[in-house]
Design a protein around this motif. Structure first.
Motif, PDB file in Angstrom:
ATOM      1  N   TYR B 100     -48.733  34.576  -9.094  1.00 36.52           N
ATOM      2  CA  TYR B 100     -49.112  35.651 -10.003  1.00 36.52           C
ATOM      3  C   TYR B 100     -48.694  35.424 -11.450  1.00 36.52           C
ATOM      4  O   TYR B 100     -48.927  36.280 -12.297  1.00 36.52           O
ATOM      5  CB  TYR B 100     -48.539  36.978  -9.507  1.00 36.52           C
ATOM      6  N   ALA B 101     -48.051  34.278 -11.744  1.00 40.11           N
ATOM      7  CA  ALA B 101     -47.506  34.085 -13.093  1.00 40.11           C
ATOM      8  C   ALA B 101     -48.564  34.316 -14.176  1.00 40.11           C
ATOM      9  O   ALA B 101     -48.325  35.038 -15.144  1.00 40.11           O
ATOM     10  CB  ALA B 101     -46.911  32.691 -13.216  1.00 40.11           C
ATOM     11  N   GLY B 102     -49.746  33.743 -13.975  1.00 40.82           N
ATOM     12  CA  GLY B 102     -50.797  33.868 -14.983  1.00 40.82           C
ATOM     13  C   GLY B 102     -51.205  35.309 -15.192  1.00 40.82           C
ATOM     14  O   GLY B 102     -51.302  35.796 -16.318  1.00 40.82           O
ATOM     15  N   ARG B 103     -51.420  36.014 -14.081  1.00 42.85           N
ATOM     16  CA  ARG B 103     -51.832  37.408 -14.179  1.00 42.85           C
ATOM     17  C   ARG B 103     -50.752  38.242 -14.862  1.00 42.85           C
ATOM     18  O   ARG B 103     -51.050  39.130 -15.664  1.00 42.85           O
ATOM     19  CB  ARG B 103     -52.112  37.962 -12.775  1.00 42.85           C
ATOM     20  N   LEU B 104     -49.497  37.965 -14.528  1.00 46.03           N
ATOM     21  CA  LEU B 104     -48.405  38.757 -15.100  1.00 46.03           C
ATOM     22  C   LEU B 104     -48.338  38.585 -16.612  1.00 46.03           C
ATOM     23  O   LEU B 104     -48.170  39.554 -17.354  1.00 46.03           O
ATOM     24  CB  LEU B 104     -47.068  38.361 -14.475  1.00 46.03           C
ATOM     25  N   ILE B 105     -48.464  37.336 -17.058  1.00 41.10           N
ATOM     26  CA  ILE B 105     -48.393  37.087 -18.498  1.00 41.10           C
ATOM     27  C   ILE B 105     -49.582  37.743 -19.197  1.00 41.10           C
ATOM     28  O   ILE B 105     -49.432  38.415 -20.215  1.00 41.10           O
ATOM     29  CB  ILE B 105     -48.357  35.569 -18.777  1.00 41.10           C
ATOM     30  N   TRP B 106     -50.752  37.581 -18.609  1.00 44.88           N
ATOM     31  CA  TRP B 106     -51.949  38.177 -19.205  1.00 44.88           C
ATOM     32  C   TRP B 106     -51.835  39.696 -19.268  1.00 44.88           C
ATOM     33  O   TRP B 106     -52.098  40.315 -20.288  1.00 44.88           O
ATOM     34  CB  TRP B 106     -53.195  37.752 -18.418  1.00 44.88           C
ATOM     35  N   ASN B 107     -51.422  40.316 -18.161  1.00 44.06           N
ATOM     36  CA  ASN B 107     -51.297  41.770 -18.146  1.00 44.06           C
ATOM     37  C   ASN B 107     -50.280  42.251 -19.173  1.00 44.06           C
ATOM     38  O   ASN B 107     -50.492  43.253 -19.852  1.00 44.06           O
ATOM     39  CB  ASN B 107     -50.877  42.260 -16.759  1.00 44.06           C
ATOM     40  N   THR B 108     -49.178  41.535 -19.262  1.00 43.53           N
ATOM     41  CA  THR B 108     -48.141  41.931 -20.218  1.00 43.53           C
ATOM     42  C   THR B 108     -48.694  41.870 -21.637  1.00 43.53           C
ATOM     43  O   THR B 108     -48.582  42.829 -22.409  1.00 43.53           O
ATOM     44  CB  THR B 108     -46.926  40.993 -20.098  1.00 43.53           C
ATOM     45  N   LEU B 113     -50.858  44.235 -26.583  1.00 41.92           N
ATOM     46  CA  LEU B 113     -51.756  44.104 -27.729  1.00 41.92           C
ATOM     47  C   LEU B 113     -52.649  45.324 -27.867  1.00 41.92           C
ATOM     48  O   LEU B 113     -52.901  45.807 -28.965  1.00 41.92           O
ATOM     49  CB  LEU B 113     -52.610  42.840 -27.580  1.00 41.92           C
ATOM     50  N   TYR B 114     -53.117  45.818 -26.741  1.00 40.12           N
ATOM     51  CA  TYR B 114     -53.959  47.008 -26.751  1.00 40.12           C
ATOM     52  C   TYR B 114     -53.171  48.194 -27.311  1.00 40.12           C
ATOM     53  O   TYR B 114     -53.662  48.935 -28.171  1.00 40.12           O
ATOM     54  CB  TYR B 114     -54.462  47.267 -25.332  1.00 40.12           C
ATOM     55  N   SER B 115     -51.926  48.351 -26.830  1.00 40.31           N
ATOM     56  CA  SER B 115     -51.078  49.437 -27.342  1.00 40.31           C
ATOM     57  C   SER B 115     -50.927  49.330 -28.839  1.00 40.31           C
ATOM     58  O   SER B 115     -51.009  50.322 -29.567  1.00 40.31           O
ATOM     59  CB  SER B 115     -49.679  49.371 -26.741  1.00 40.31           C
ATOM     60  N   LEU B 116     -50.691  48.125 -29.291  1.00 43.77           N
ATOM     61  CA  LEU B 116     -50.438  47.914 -30.710  1.00 43.77           C
ATOM     62  C   LEU B 116     -51.705  48.198 -31.521  1.00 43.77           C
ATOM     63  O   LEU B 116     -51.668  48.911 -32.516  1.00 43.77           O
ATOM     64  CB  LEU B 116     -49.970  46.469 -30.917  1.00 43.77           C
ATOM     65  N   ALA B 117     -52.827  47.646 -31.049  1.00 40.21           N
ATOM     66  CA  ALA B 117     -54.076  47.806 -31.799  1.00 40.21           C
ATOM     67  C   ALA B 117     -54.471  49.273 -31.892  1.00 40.21           C
ATOM     68  O   ALA B 117     -54.873  49.757 -32.946  1.00 40.21           O
ATOM     69  CB  ALA B 117     -55.181  46.996 -31.126  1.00 40.21           C
ATOM     70  N   ALA B 118     -54.324  49.979 -30.770  1.00 39.75           N
ATOM     71  CA  ALA B 118     -54.757  51.380 -30.782  1.00 39.75           C
ATOM     72  C   ALA B 118     -53.683  52.288 -31.359  1.00 39.75           C
ATOM     73  O   ALA B 118     -53.995  53.294 -31.995  1.00 39.75           O
ATOM     74  CB  ALA B 118     -55.095  51.824 -29.357  1.00 39.75           C
ATOM     75  N   GLY B 119     -52.436  51.940 -31.138  1.00 40.61           N
ATOM     76  CA  GLY B 119     -51.356  52.846 -31.508  1.00 40.61           C
ATOM     77  C   GLY B 119     -50.874  52.678 -32.931  1.00 40.61           C
ATOM     78  O   GLY B 119     -50.408  53.630 -33.547  1.00 40.61           O
ATOM     79  N   PHE B 120     -50.991  51.479 -33.472  1.00 42.14           N
ATOM     80  CA  PHE B 120     -50.384  51.221 -34.775  1.00 42.14           C
ATOM     81  C   PHE B 120     -50.963  52.071 -35.914  1.00 42.14           C
ATOM     82  O   PHE B 120     -50.207  52.608 -36.726  1.00 42.14           O
ATOM     83  CB  PHE B 120     -50.479  49.729 -35.108  1.00 42.14           C
ATOM     84  N   THR B 281     -54.155  45.461 -12.947  1.00 39.54           N
ATOM     85  CA  THR B 281     -53.914  45.513 -14.386  1.00 39.54           C
ATOM     86  C   THR B 281     -52.504  45.974 -14.714  1.00 39.54           C
ATOM     87  O   THR B 281     -52.030  45.759 -15.820  1.00 39.54           O
ATOM     88  CB  THR B 281     -54.893  46.480 -15.082  1.00 39.54           C
ATOM     89  N   SER B 282     -51.843  46.630 -13.762  1.00 43.11           N
ATOM     90  CA  SER B 282     -50.563  47.244 -14.119  1.00 43.11           C
ATOM     91  C   SER B 282     -49.366  46.355 -13.824  1.00 43.11           C
ATOM     92  O   SER B 282     -48.262  46.674 -14.232  1.00 43.11           O
ATOM     93  CB  SER B 282     -50.389  48.572 -13.380  1.00 43.11           C
ATOM     94  N   ASP B 283     -49.570  45.277 -13.097  1.00 44.88           N
ATOM     95  CA  ASP B 283     -48.401  44.465 -12.766  1.00 44.88           C
ATOM     96  C   ASP B 283     -48.048  43.569 -13.950  1.00 44.88           C
ATOM     97  O   ASP B 283     -48.824  42.683 -14.325  1.00 44.88           O
ATOM     98  CB  ASP B 283     -48.682  43.621 -11.515  1.00 44.88           C
TER      99      ASP B 283
END
Lengths: 313, 333, 536
Positions: B100-108, B113-120, B281-283
């Motif tokens: 799951y390493a790839g998925r974990l890094i991508w999800n993180t 980035l989404y939080s930052l783009a929408a929240g900033f 998506t949440s892991d």
């Protein structure tokens, strides 16, 4: 003649802009009112939930105003005499801690904002590097205990005496609000750097002092992790530690050795779980109301603003 | 004032001169180390003012930094940090070899980035809007109300999210039903997870985020506004040409700093919102290692993952810093 | 006649101090160690007072002032200093304490989710925990008797190097066999439909359909949810029994270890549950709702089958009404013609350890051994006379609750004794009831357990320990596998993936294979074999 022309132009402008401005202002008010409603609703929900029958909260029956009002949650929280000790400790730690933070952060932020300070880049890099490379919990723990800070207030204050983030924010504030000319003027007036900082810059910087006091203060107020690590003496626990104790919620169904519970213990855990449903909201209000109420008092320092223009002239 | 200026020593004048000389030099010209120390003598008061912070960072950050090496050792308490056996990159390869390493890094990364783009942008907009309000009471009220959610604990927030979004009893689904739309299983659907996480984050932190911008706006010269009004500028124009530029340096710095923490997602919130249906998506790294007990007492492995996160964080920060330096006057370093 | 032994703890502790200093960790207060005589039976335990540091999860009350502890101090001559960080955060503090080398003398009631079997092995082999085998032999008559009676108990707490590093809690109460909270039927619904507790998988299905369709709660509305729960984690195992699986992880069948989720039985379980879910028999919110939301539904009388410790915790009814809610009977089916169900090994590991900082391990062992006697178990649960309970007419008569206990119940007990919501060591005996008579509910629970669970209960896999390198290897595999299984189960059951499709199933098996499931089973097989040898 000239003044008349000026006045009539001004008048025209006033009429023209007041129309555009009115639409602009109205949309601002509409937007803000929407934002207000969206934030207000959950806040009311929380207050209502803290005094409603927990079953009606969990089932979704309670969605705005309290149902089946009960003060049991608050009674339980304040029945715990440790709470007051916790408030006292937290207020003490927050006050002393924030003063220490300000004493470290404001001068540093100012110095770094001075473009003529030759170690500016070096010190900034020194700080930013610590954002990425950290020794971790063990060496820090050993350091704090070796310094003899264990079980004392200073273990909660000194290791977090300054934060990179806040110093940088302070620096930017000084950079953009204290013009170079001001410093130059002060120097011509014969002031040295101490004097410039304390007599000229600080009095102009109430907004950033208020912001930093708030940022650091909130951190101290909410901090329980350092207390968990370093404070053993219950009489020195901050509020958050006691509140966590009250909230101890054991999800019985996931206890590994469920069969080892006696009937009494099972009933106790169950009652704890039920309580936590009532308490969760109440505890949060008890914990955060004081810090929320501080904000309006700090706001006046933003509203006044800085009259830099007048100094320039 | 007269008397005061007479007291001023030679040194102050020379500082003044050095200020001047520094200014007149092109920015790019580098000072030699010797130059810097010569200047240090002149700026000794500035050095004294910043010394506590330098000492603080050395004592509480640089002294414990030897702990970094446990990422490359197998930490054993009896042997301490210096005595535990070296294992090289074992902990890193263990992490990357996971399915799951790839998925974990991508999800993180994507969640962050989404939080930052929408929240900033939100606190900036809200601060600008609040700043337009002249009615003191309303202004104070809205500031305090929007700021309050920041203090709601994660457990309560997530509890509320789940309650509000419940397909059978939640307010949101009642609303959808009322509007003739289909009820949604928000929490069980991996597609909704990121939106819920980000939107609730915006709701919770926007008001808090305005604090710094409102403080910066208080520094706006009122004379500028008056002059602009006379020149016929509308409110919107004044906002754009006077207020926004004041915020730009703060915005840039905060953006750079936020990129420097891109791998740090709010673990507790993600964890509490997670269930077996939305894990796609949440892991994230933090929840995975926590849930599977990989970090229990395993300081070495934790340190290795921490270093990996730091690597990404620092690359992000330096990149954004570089861009900021190239295209604006403000940058962190 | 008391046999007395001179304790030479100096030698042991000085060796440990040396090694600790070499590692950069100093233990404080080791140089004032004194020779103390430890009695092997009777009280006081030591001839001169000693003081030990004890670290335990906090129970929300000050341990120093609990009469159970103060009176035991007087009795034994062993004084204690307590460090009790809040229960939820105990693990953080515990791990840091070991990592920094600043050890207390006693680790009390950490529980196996903090002092995990892996950490027992790790800290034990590093010498941070004292091996207890000889100490048990010489200074723990009560525990030793339990171990002699029950060889499985000994093999369950013996690590691969042959040493015991942590003591267990030994459960003998009425409910000790429960692996998790049982499933309960909503009794009023069975009454309304005039149905009995189903015994086969098909009967069960029919009942669930009636629960859904026949308005068992009499509201006249289509509002019933036959099966509800917060997630499947704490309910799954009861349903698995119908498919002849007693665990959702490894299981030992005739000496062979297998990984259950890869069996055909598991596929049958997936298919059955998919059917229940798609037909609306299983709560559609089961994967996302919290335990509290399930309880809220229980109180509205809209759910028919649920897990909880006792049924009235969910239904909100009284203890007396709960007598009418029958316990789930493990189901038989074509997969499982003979009734069997998962049972708990009745041992909770990792409840007590002595650290290398302790200069008086012998005295400490005697101190804890008292908890393994019936008398001690009762003392520590209820405290000394005059607080939580008192004699009705003088010593030896019936025990009754004191006024305070009547008024405040468990909250009050929490101020008397620390045996309150944490994983304490000792004997988990069924205590004689206070007030003389057993309540109807206690009898109901015992009888239900004896009828529905005990005869069929099997321990799927014994409690084993792994070697350090096995643990390292296993943890990586386990992280992937556990995540994959959890996600797949949810996707199968909600119908997002079709488990009856052979291609899907084959892909499922091959993914697990790629994750290293074979190696995973191998490691457990080795551990199982070691365990069986130790038990012989």
């Amino acid at each position: 003649m000239a003044t008349n022309i000026g006045a009539s132009r001004k008048k025209n402008n006033l009429i023209k802009e007041s129309f555009a401005d009115r639409i602009f202002l109205i949309s601002i008010y509409i937007l803000l009112t929407l934002a207000l409603l969206v934030t207000l609703y959950p806040l009311i929900y929380i207050v209502s939930a803290s005094i409603s029958n927990p079953d009606t909260v969990n089932s979704g029956e309670m969605f705005l105003f309290p149902i089946d009002v009960t003060w049991e949650g608050y009674r339980l929280i304040f029945a715990n005499s440790d709470i007051w000790q916790g408030y006292y400790n937290t207020i003490l730690y927050t006050t002393v801690g924030t003063l220490v933070n300000l004493a470290f952060t404001l001068p540093a932020g100012y110095v770094l904002s001075r473009k003529d300070f030759q170690f500016r880049g070096f010190v900034t890099k020194l700080m930013v590097f610590t954002m990425f490379v950290s020794g971790g919990l063990i060496p820090t723990y050993l350091l704090v205990t070796d310094l003899g800070l264990g079980n004392s207030m200073w273990a909660l204050i000194l290791p977090s005496a300054a934060s990179v983030y806040n110093i940088v924010v302070t620096r930017v504030f000084f950079e953009s609000t204290v013009p170079d000319e001001l410093t130059e003027a002060a120097v011509i007036d014969g002031a040295n750097d101490f004097k410039i900082f304390f007599k000229v810059v600080l009095p102009l910087s109430k907004p950033i002092i208020a912001v930093m006091a708030l940022f650091y203060g909130v951190n101290h107020w909410n901090n329980f992790f350092s207390a968990l690590l370093y404070i053993d003496d219950r009489s020195k626990y901050p509020l958050q530690m006691f509140l966590r104790e009250i909230l101890v919620q054991q999800d019985m169904s996931s206890t590994p050795s469920i069969g080892s519970l006696s009937q009494g213990q099972a009933e106790f855990l169950h009652s704890q779980q039920q309580l936590s449903a009532i308490l969760r909201y109440g505890v949060m209000i008890v914990a955060t109301l004081p810090i929320i109420l501080v904000y309006p008092f700090l706001q006046k320092y933003f509203v006044k603003g800085v009259m830099i223009g007048s100094i320039k002239g | 004032m007269e008397k005061h200026s007479q007291d001023v020593s030679e040194m102050n004048r020379s500082i003044n001169q050095s200020n001047e000389s520094l200014k007149s030099k092109p920015k790019t010209k580098r000072l030699s180390l010797m130059d810097r120390f010569r200047l240090a003598g002149k700026n000794w008061q500035l050095l004294i003012m910043i010394m506590p912070v330098i000492i603080f960072f050395i004592v509480f950050h640089y002294v414990p930094m030897y702990g970094v090496q446990i990422a490359f050792r197998r930490f054993m308490p009896v042997h301490g940090i210096w005595g535990s056996p070296w294992v090289g990159l074992d902990h890193f390869t263990r992490f990357f070899n996971m399915h799951y390493a790839g998925r974990l890094i991508w999800n993180t990364l994507s969640l962050s980035l989404y939080s930052l783009a929408a929240g900033f942008p939100m606190p900036i907009l809200l601060a600008l809007a609040i700043n337009e309000i002249k009615d003191g009471r309303f202004k104070k009220f809205i500031q305090t109300v929007t700021y309050a959610p920041n203090f709601i604990s994660v457990v309560v927030i997530v509890g509320m999210i789940i309650t509000f979004l419940s397909p059978s009893t939640g307010v949101i689904n009642h609303l959808l039903d009322f509007l003739g739309m289909e009820r949604q299983h928000f929490m069980q659907n991996p597609r909704w997870f990121r939106h819920i996480y980000v939107l609730s984050g915006i709701w919770q932190t926007t008001g808090w985020g305005t604090v710094i911008y409102l403080a910066a706006l208080s520094g706006v010269d009122t004379q500028l506004h008056e002059a602009a009004t006379i020149d016929g500028a509308t409110r919107l124009q004044r906002l754009w040409y006077i207020n926004v530029p004041v915020l730009v340096p703060t915005m840039i710095i905060l953006l750079i700093m936020n990129f420097g923490g891109i791998m740090a997602v709010g673990f507790e919130k993600v964890f509490l919102m997670q269930n077996s249906l939305n894990m796609g998506t949440s892991d994230v790294i933090a929840t995975f290692t926590y849930r599977t007990g990989l970090l229990e007492g395993q300081y070495s492995y934790a340190a290795a993952i921490g270093l990996f996160n730091s690597l990404i964080n620092s690359v992000m920060l330096l990149t954004v810093n570089w861009i900021a330096r190239k295209y604006s006057e403000t940058s962190l370093i | 006649m008391q046999k007395k032994t001179i304790v030479k703890s100096l030698v042991l502790s000085s060796v440990l101090v040396l090694s600790a200093c070499g590692g950069g960790n100093g233990n404080s207060g080791s140089d004032d160690a004194q020779d103390v005589e430890v009695a092997t039976e009777g009280f006081p335990i030591v001839d001169e007072e000693i003081t030990l540091n004890l670290m335990a999860p906090g129970t929300g009350n000050q341990w120093e002032s609990m009469p159970t502890m103060t009176e035991y101090e007087e009795l034994t001559g062993i004084n204690l200093e307590y460090t009790t960080p809040p229960m939820d955060d105990f693990g953080t503090r515990f791990n840091l304490t070991f990592a920094s080398g600043d050890l207390p003398d006693i680790i009390f009631a950490p529980g196996s989710d903090v002092l995990t079997p892996a950490l027992e092995v790790d800290y034990g082999q590093q010498g941070l925990l004292v091996p207890l085998n000889d100490l048990i032999e010489d200074y723990a008559p009560n525990l030793n008797a339990l171990l002699d009676e029950n060889p499985e108990l000994r093999s369950s707490i013996t690590t691969p190097d042959g040493n015991i590093y942590a003591l267990p809690r030994v459960n003998e109460g009425d409910t000790a066999i429960w692996p998790i909270g049982p499933l309960w039927y909503n009794g009023s619904w069975l009454d309304a439909l005039d149905e009995d507790v189903p015994e086969t998988l098909d009967e069960f299905y029919d009942l669930m359909v009636r629960f859904r369709d026949d308005d068992p709660n009499g509201t006249g509305q289509n509002d019933t949810i036959p099966i509800s729960n917060g997630g499947l984690e704490n309910a799954r195992i009861w349903f698995l029994s119908a498919f002849d699986l007693n665990s959702w992880d490894v299981e030992a069948v005739d000496g062979e270890v297998r990984y259950n989720p890869t069996t055909d039985n598991a596929r049958a379980y997936y298919e059955y549950f998919t059917k229940l879910y798609s037909e609306g028999i299983v709560d559609q919110e089961i994967f996302s709702q919290s335990d509290e939301m399930k309880k809220a539904k229980g109180q509205q009388n809209v759910i028919g089958l649920f897990t909880d410790y006792f049924s009235f915790f969910t239904t909100g009814r009284s203890e007396d009404e709960a007598l009418n809610d029958p316990m789930f009977m493990p189901l038989t089916s074509e997969w499982s013609p003979e009734r069997s169900v998962a049972g708990s090994p009745r041992i909770a590991r990792g409840t007590f350890a002595i650290t290398s900082a302790n200069q008086y391990p012998e005295a400490t062992m005697r101190w804890v051994d008292q908890m393994y006697s019936e008398e001690g178990a009762e003392y520590f649960d209820r405290g000394p006379e005059g607080y939580y309970w008192e004699w009705e007419d003088g010593e030896g008569s019936t025990k009754i609750y004191t006024e305070e206990a009547e008024a405040e119940g468990e909250d009050y007990r929490g101020t008397i004794t620390p045996f309150y919501g944490i994983n304490t060591p000792g004997l988990g005996a069924q205590l004689p009831p206070i007030g003389g008579e057993e309540s109807d509910f206690t009898v109901f629970i015992r009888e239900s357990t004896q009828n529905n669970l005990e005869p069929y209960a099997e321990v799927a896999f014994p409690l084993v320990y792994l070697e350090q390198d096995e643990i390292d290897e296993l943890q990586s595999i386990q992280g992937d596998v556990a995540t994959y299984i959890e996600e797949q189960e949810a996707q199968f059951i909600t119908g997002q993936m079709d488990v009856s499709d052979d291609a899907v199933w084959d892909n499922y098996l091959s993914t697990l294979e790629n994750m290293g499931i074979e190696r995973y089973v191998e490691i457990y097989q080795a551990a199982y074999d070691r365990n069986q040898q130790a038990a012989e």
